[in-house]
Scaffold this motif. Structure first.
Motif, PDB file in Angstrom:
ATOM      1  N   THR A  46      18.784  11.842  21.501  1.00 46.00           N
ATOM      2  CA  THR A  46      17.797  10.793  21.746  1.00 46.00           C
ATOM      3  C   THR A  46      17.303  10.208  20.425  1.00 46.00           C
ATOM      4  OG1 THR A  46      15.923  12.318  21.752  1.00 46.00           O
ATOM      5  CG2 THR A  46      16.997  11.892  23.882  1.00 46.00           C
ATOM      6  N   ASP A  47      16.780   9.025  20.494  1.00 46.02           N
ATOM      7  CA  ASP A  47      16.262   8.328  19.311  1.00 46.02           C
ATOM      8  C   ASP A  47      15.125   9.117  18.661  1.00 46.02           C
ATOM      9  OD1 ASP A  47      16.676   5.995  17.756  1.00 46.02           O
ATOM     10  OD2 ASP A  47      14.801   5.152  18.533  1.00 46.02           O
ATOM     11  N   ASP A  48      14.219   9.657  19.477  1.00 42.26           N
ATOM     12  CA  ASP A  48      13.084  10.424  18.949  1.00 42.26           C
ATOM     13  C   ASP A  48      13.552  11.632  18.138  1.00 42.26           C
ATOM     14  OD1 ASP A  48      10.826   8.945  19.891  1.00 42.26           O
ATOM     15  OD2 ASP A  48      11.202   9.722  21.895  1.00 42.26           O
ATOM     16  N   ARG A  51      15.393  10.698  14.827  1.00 41.42           N
ATOM     17  CA  ARG A  51      14.432  10.296  13.786  1.00 41.42           C
ATOM     18  C   ARG A  51      13.722  11.504  13.195  1.00 41.42           C
ATOM     19  NH1 ARG A  51       9.942   7.778  15.042  1.00 41.42           N
ATOM     20  NH2 ARG A  51      10.285   7.922  17.258  1.00 41.42           N
ATOM     21  N   GLU A  72       8.153   8.201  20.965  1.00 42.90           N
ATOM     22  CA  GLU A  72       8.259   6.911  21.634  1.00 42.90           C
ATOM     23  C   GLU A  72       8.949   6.999  22.989  1.00 42.90           C
ATOM     24  OE1 GLU A  72       9.793   3.914  19.034  1.00 42.90           O
ATOM     25  OE2 GLU A  72       8.545   4.581  17.370  1.00 42.90           O
ATOM     26  N   GLY A  73       9.402   8.193  23.360  1.00 36.82           N
ATOM     27  CA  GLY A  73      10.013   8.365  24.678  1.00 36.82           C
ATOM     28  C   GLY A  73      11.412   7.803  24.781  1.00 36.82           C
ATOM     29  N   ARG A  74      12.129   7.773  23.636  1.00 37.60           N
ATOM     30  CA  ARG A  74      13.501   7.254  23.674  1.00 37.60           C
ATOM     31  C   ARG A  74      14.452   8.285  23.139  1.00 37.60           C
ATOM     32  NH1 ARG A  74      12.767   1.999  20.223  1.00 37.60           N
ATOM     33  NH2 ARG A  74      12.342   3.653  18.819  1.00 37.60           N
TER      34      ARG A  74
END
Length: 74
Positions: A46-48, A51, A72-74
């Motif tokens: 996931t993006d979160d 990162r 951010e929930g992504r």
């Protein structure tokens, strides 16, 4: 053995066992480990999480504490 969610309602649950509504592992620790892995691994892409890993590595290399990163929930 991993019991598919479609079969879950038709499969008797052993006394004292627990499980999520979508998966129940029967067959000991190795079956539970496999179920956990299948469930958790998609979170690591996931993006979160990506990162946060990048920030953690940067902080580790700089010998600094990990910074707070907004979810951010992504």
């Amino acid at each position: 053995m991993i019991i598919d969610a479609a079969e879950l309602d038709a499969t008797p649950c052993p006394v004292g066992s627990t499980g999520s509504p979508s998966v129940r592992a029967v067959g000991g620790v190795s079956a539970a480990d496999e179920a956990m892995s299948d469930t958790a691994m998609p979170l690591f892409t996931t993006d979160d999480v990506t990162r946060r890993f990048a920030c953690a590595v940067k902080a580790l290399k700089a010998k600094q504490p990990r910074p707070a990163v907004d979810f951010e929930g992504r």
